[in-house]
Scaffold this motif. Structure first.
Motif, PDB file in Angstrom:
ATOM      1  N   ASN B 131       0.782  -1.241   0.000  1.00 38.13           N
ATOM      2  CA  ASN B 131       0.000   0.000   0.000  1.00 38.13           C
ATOM      3  C   ASN B 131       0.810   1.286   0.000  1.00 38.13           C
ATOM      4  N   VAL B 132       2.059   1.253  -0.476  1.00 34.18           N
ATOM      5  CA  VAL B 132       2.821   2.506  -0.544  1.00 34.18           C
ATOM      6  C   VAL B 132       2.226   3.393  -1.635  1.00 34.18           C
ATOM      7  N   GLY B 133       1.961   4.634  -1.299  1.00 29.51           N
ATOM      8  CA  GLY B 133       1.339   5.560  -2.246  1.00 29.51           C
ATOM      9  C   GLY B 133       2.363   6.284  -3.087  1.00 29.51           C
ATOM     10  N   PRO B 134       1.894   7.169  -3.994  1.00 31.01           N
ATOM     11  CA  PRO B 134       2.818   7.848  -4.901  1.00 31.01           C
ATOM     12  C   PRO B 134       3.834   8.739  -4.177  1.00 31.01           C
ATOM     13  N   GLY B 137       6.412   6.662  -2.245  1.00 26.76           N
ATOM     14  CA  GLY B 137       7.245   5.976  -3.227  1.00 26.76           C
ATOM     15  C   GLY B 137       8.252   6.925  -3.848  1.00 26.76           C
ATOM     16  N   ALA B 144       8.339   2.650   2.195  1.00 29.21           N
ATOM     17  CA  ALA B 144       8.532   2.369   0.770  1.00 29.21           C
ATOM     18  C   ALA B 144       9.695   1.417   0.536  1.00 29.21           C
TER      19      ALA B 144
END
Lengths: 410, 277
Positions: B131-134, B137, B144
């Motif tokens: 579930n790492v988001g933009p 990341g 991340a």
């Protein structure tokens, strides 16, 4: 492992951005040369320390940010967008409204540049999110047409919203290209006027160059990190096989929205910096030609790769300069009457009655240098798409692989 | 199975599904019907799959086998009937949501992400379990990096299991067909599924490749305890490894049962060989 640069015993080391010693050394040398450019210290690169060349390099660095943005939506997520100029314009005029100086006819809040640029990026990203649902409905050429429409809507908007964009034929001015905490009259880091830095006399463009070098490197690093983590892979999955990507658990609408939002943020920031650096721009600036330039950068450099963005931007930004120098060289040949003169005479239009493909005075028949560049961009895009879809990056891969196996062919 | 003691603690073996829970069947189709305008692709299809079961779906071309998968994945929406996952309805859910429930799939015609390497393809399979988001990341911040290393270790376990080590860094488009099929299986496994849908995993393979693939399928079931629905035309393979078989013909279910019973079912013989035999 000494002597075995390709042996990894640790995923952490293998997954780092520059895993081998050779890459680290090359990166360090490249960074040193890049930093030393405005000081004119490295032999062979001294000519770059002139204000003219530095101006060109600053614009190239700003374009790198914009191109990294287009690369995210078009190269990584595979959604062709011709609307990049629109998002840049949005970023530029948000920056103008926030950090420009106000007059009776113009909006401007005289806030610091960094604030205007970042908010410009965010406003552009917001509009990107609004556009994204279209990309879920239409794809390929149809999406290109929809985003093309954006450019024209933007042109109309900018031309008529005089409080923000200035008078249609003339344009408006932006705030000073400088860094200040909050108070515009407080302590500032001046990036526009000539002065002394680190004991060296630098032209204003030299200061701007150093600042932009840091900012561009940061944005490229962020793009690279995005590409190698979860979200970047989901973009590439949508690009390669959208149905399979969905079945693998990638939410198509969300991924496309994220791609448009991030790409537009990059565009907005680039637009804000570009306009503030140049200081005065007409609404015509944010036209289809600008979008095409970015498409050219991404395709010529190598779609989907961050190093391709760097190569492509340098190539496309230096091309007009080369064309200019080339035409200059040819007209010198005519003037001197050398053996090249007959050929040069066909290429260059010298007088009003003379035939020539290129016309230097931009009057009458013959292509102006600007038009010649436009033709060249189109030609190069076509040539690269047909012969080297991976762009300059692909050429580099071929060269590298050739020497890896040399003298054998595989 | 290899363990990577120096990264993370989880290995492939930890995934093993022991099954059980507050549900009657892992998956249940109740009178599912699907039509494209006048063409009826599925008519009142009912079957169920239990934990750790290897369930095969066979039938002549156009019988509705792949349509069954597409209904289950949420790519098609059946007009009638009910699809229950652990007692909960899957109807009307988006494909990516259904993937999140733990249903993974391979495709009849390979649908790998052609521009990515083998590793990247498998890592993309981890999307639904991470579930790492933009922002995190891009900043390489917080979880991340940890997540990337964990994903890598798990994916390496799958690479070990499927014996595709040599191709790890190759762009998938360059790989031979049999290997691409294996990579696709690996990508589905990376999702840590509880149910694996295999659409013709040995189509177009020679005997040796077929036997390799059969061994991988059995390994996955034995070691990981993943329930499998297998669509396949290779009757030898199906009869050898399936626990139960469903036969479809023109979208109608004509028999469900153990391999031996299916082989001697007169209706099945009729569907495959015709009336006169």
């Amino acid at each position: 492992m000494r002597g075995r640069p390709l042996l990894y015993v640790d995923y952490n080391k293998e997954q780092s951005l520059f895993p081998t010693i050779a890459q680290k050394v090359l990166l360090a040398i490249g960074a040193l040369i890049a930093i030393s450019v405005p000081f004119g210290l490295v032999p062979g690169f001294k000519f770059l320390a002139s204000p003219g060349w530095l101006q060109l390099l600053v614009i190239a660095l700003i374009f790198m940010i914009g191109a990294a943005g287009l690369n995210i939506v078009t190269g990584m997520a595979g959604q062709i967008s011709l609307g990049h100029a629109f998002f840049m314009g949005i970023g530029a005029y948000t920056t103008a409204a926030l950090s420009g100086s106000s007059t009776e006819a113009l909006w401007g809040m005289e806030l610091p540049m960094w604030f205007g640029v970042i908010v410009g990026g965010l406003v552009a990203a917001g509009l990107g999110i609004l556009i994204a649902p279209t990309a879920v409905r239409v794809r390929g050429l149809y999406l290109a047409i929809v985003t093309l429409g954006l450019v024209f809507i933007g042109q109309h908007l900018f031309r008529n919203w005089n409080q923000v964009a200035g008078i249609a034929e003339l344009g408006r001015n932006w705030g000073p290209f400088q860094l200040s905490l909050w108070d515009i009259d407080g302590p500032t880091l001046d990036l526009a006027t000539d002065g002394e830095w680190f004991g060296f006399f630098l032209p204003g463009q030299g200061k701007a160059y150093l600042f932009m070098l840091v900012v561009a490197a940061l944005f490229l690093l962020l793009a690279k990190n995005l590409a190698r983590t979860r979200i970047g892979r989901s973009f590439a999955a949508i690009r390669d096989r959208d149905i399979a990507a969905e079945v693998m658990g990638v939410n198509e609408a969300k991924a496309k929205t994220q791609a448009f939002a991030i790409s537009s943020f990059y565009a907005g920031v680039a637009g804000g910096l570009y306009a503030t650096f140049l200081g005065f721009l007409p609404p015509e600036q944010w036209s289809l030609f600008l979008s095409v330039q970015f498409i050219a950068i991404v395709l010529i450099g190598g779609a989907g790769t961050v190093i391709g963005v760097v190569l492509g931007t340098l190539f496309v930004q230096l091309l007009p300069r080369l064309v200019e120098n080339f035409t200059g060289f040819l007209s010198d040949q005519i003037a001197d009457g050398t053996w090249l003169a007959p050929i040069a005479d066909i290429v260059i239009k010298t007088g009003s009655g003379d035939f020539g493909v290129l016309s230097l005075d931009a009057q009458g028949a013959g292509l102006s240098i600007f038009q010649a560049n436009t033709v060249l961009y189109g030609l190069l895009i076509a040539v690269f798409l047909i012969f080297e879809p991976l762009g300059l990056y692909g050429i580099w891969l071929k060269v590298r692989n050739y020497w890896k196996g040399w003298p054998f062919t595989y | 199975m290899t363990t990577h003691s120096h990264v993370g603690k989880r290995t492939l073996a930890d995934w093993r599904h022991r099954g059980g829970g507050d549900y009657e069947h892992l998956l249940e189709f109740r009178d599912v019907s699907l039509a494209f305008k006048g063409v009826k692709a599925l008519t009142d299809v009912s079957f169920h799959v239990d934990d750790g079961e290897l369930f095969a779906v066979i039938g002549p071309n156009g019988a509705g086998k792949t349509s069954t998968f597409n209904c289950l994945n949420g790519v098609y929406k059946p007009q009638e009937g009910e699809i229950l996952w652990k007692g909960e309805s899957l109807l009307g859910k988006r494909p990516d949501v259904i993937a999140g429930h733990g249903i993974a799939r391979t495709f009849q015609n390979i649908e790998l992400f052609a521009h990515m390497t083998v590793l990247e393809n498998l890592l993309t399979g981890r999307h639904v379990r991470t579930n790492v988001g933009p922002l995190a990341g891009a900043l390489w911040f917080g979880s991340a990096k940890k997540e990337e290393l964990e994903n890598r270790a798990l994916v390496e376990d799958i690479i070990d299991l499927l014996e595709i080590k040599a191709w790890r860094k190759y762009p998938v488009a360059l790989l031979p067909y049999g290997i691409q099929k294996r990579v696709e299986l690996g990508r589905a496994l990376a999702m840590e599924p509880e149910l694996l849908l295999l659409d013709e995993p040995v189509a177009g393979m020679n005997l040796e490749e077929t036997e390799d693939m059969a061994r991988f399928i059995l390994d996955i079931r034995e070691e990981l305890g993943i329930a499998i629905i297998l669509v396949e035309h290779d009757m030898g393979l199906v009869m050898d490894i399936a626990d139960r078989i469903m036969v479809l013909d023109f979208g109608v279910e004509i028999a469900v049962g153990a391999p031996a019973a299916i082989q001697s079912d007169p209706q099945v013989i009729k569907a495959y060989l015709g009336e006169d035999f």
